[in-house]
Scaffold this motif. Structure first.
Motif, PDB file in Angstrom:
ATOM      1  N   ARG A  62     -39.729 -73.349 -35.137  1.00 34.26           N
ATOM      2  CA  ARG A  62     -38.710 -71.887 -35.274  1.00 34.26           C
ATOM      3  C   ARG A  62     -39.820 -71.099 -35.128  1.00 34.26           C
ATOM      4  NH1 ARG A  62     -39.992 -68.100 -39.799  1.00 34.26           N
ATOM      5  NH2 ARG A  62     -37.934 -67.146 -40.058  1.00 34.26           N
ATOM      6  N   TYR A  67     -32.991 -71.786 -34.174  1.00 34.98           N
ATOM      7  CA  TYR A  67     -34.236 -73.256 -34.890  1.00 34.98           C
ATOM      8  C   TYR A  67     -32.711 -72.917 -36.263  1.00 34.98           C
ATOM      9  CZ  TYR A  67     -37.279 -75.690 -38.193  1.00 34.98           C
ATOM     10  OH  TYR A  67     -36.895 -76.641 -38.570  1.00 34.98           O
ATOM     11  N   LYS A  90     -36.818 -68.348 -33.232  1.00 34.37           N
ATOM     12  CA  LYS A  90     -35.853 -68.266 -34.086  1.00 34.37           C
ATOM     13  C   LYS A  90     -35.006 -68.393 -34.676  1.00 34.37           C
ATOM     14  CE  LYS A  90     -39.418 -65.887 -36.732  1.00 34.37           C
ATOM     15  NZ  LYS A  90     -40.078 -64.611 -37.486  1.00 34.37           N
ATOM     16  N   SER A 121     -29.332 -72.416 -38.645  1.00 31.72           N
ATOM     17  CA  SER A 121     -29.947 -71.740 -37.279  1.00 31.72           C
ATOM     18  C   SER A 121     -29.362 -69.995 -37.787  1.00 31.72           C
ATOM     19  CB  SER A 121     -29.238 -72.163 -36.580  1.00 31.72           C
ATOM     20  OG  SER A 121     -28.471 -72.299 -35.571  1.00 31.72           O
TER      21      SER A 121
END
Length: 130
Positions: free
Chosen positions: A103, A110, A107, A117
């Motif tokens: 992550r 992920y 970000k 996500s």
């Protein structure tokens, strides 16, 4: 027809103070202060306003005293953190170190195990802008 769109986060929640993911916590004292200030701003707008909020307590309480129409929409809920929901970031790092690092590196893409996500979240909330 021109539409003004104002975006804001909810006021600070008790989970924000604990650095905790997701959940459905209440506002902190600071969060209530923010809600009061935001309400004053919105209530003084000289235009027709519809407030859209998620179904989470902290978002509903942030705008509860706004005088305009409110619509509570489930698809505006926060990102689903899956198995990490309600955990602190430190707990995630300890329990799922590989996931924590994945992550941290990406970000946007992920996807939480059993969750979403940010790309999933974007697809989910997109209808509000149509």
């Amino acid at each position: 027809m021109k539409k003004n769109i104002y975006l804001t986060r909810h006021g600070e929640s008790t989970y924000n103070l604990e650095n905790r993911l997701g959940g459905n916590p209440y506002l902190s004292k600071k969060g209530h202060k923010y809600a009061k200030s935001l309400t004053k701003y919105i209530n003084n707008l000289d235009e027709k306003v519809i407030v859209f909020t998620s179904q989470l307590i902290r978002t509903i309480n942030t705008v509860k005293d706004v005088k305009f129409k409110k619509k509570i929409l489930i698809f505006l809920n926060e990102i689903n953190a899956g198995i990490c929901e309600n955990m602190t970031y430190d707990e995630v790092k300890q329990k799922y170190p590989h996931e924590f690092e994945k992550r941290k590196k990406d970000k946007l893409n992920y996807k939480y195990i059993g969750g979403e996500s940010y790309k999933d979240l974007i697809k989910r909330i997109n209808p509000i802008f149509d």
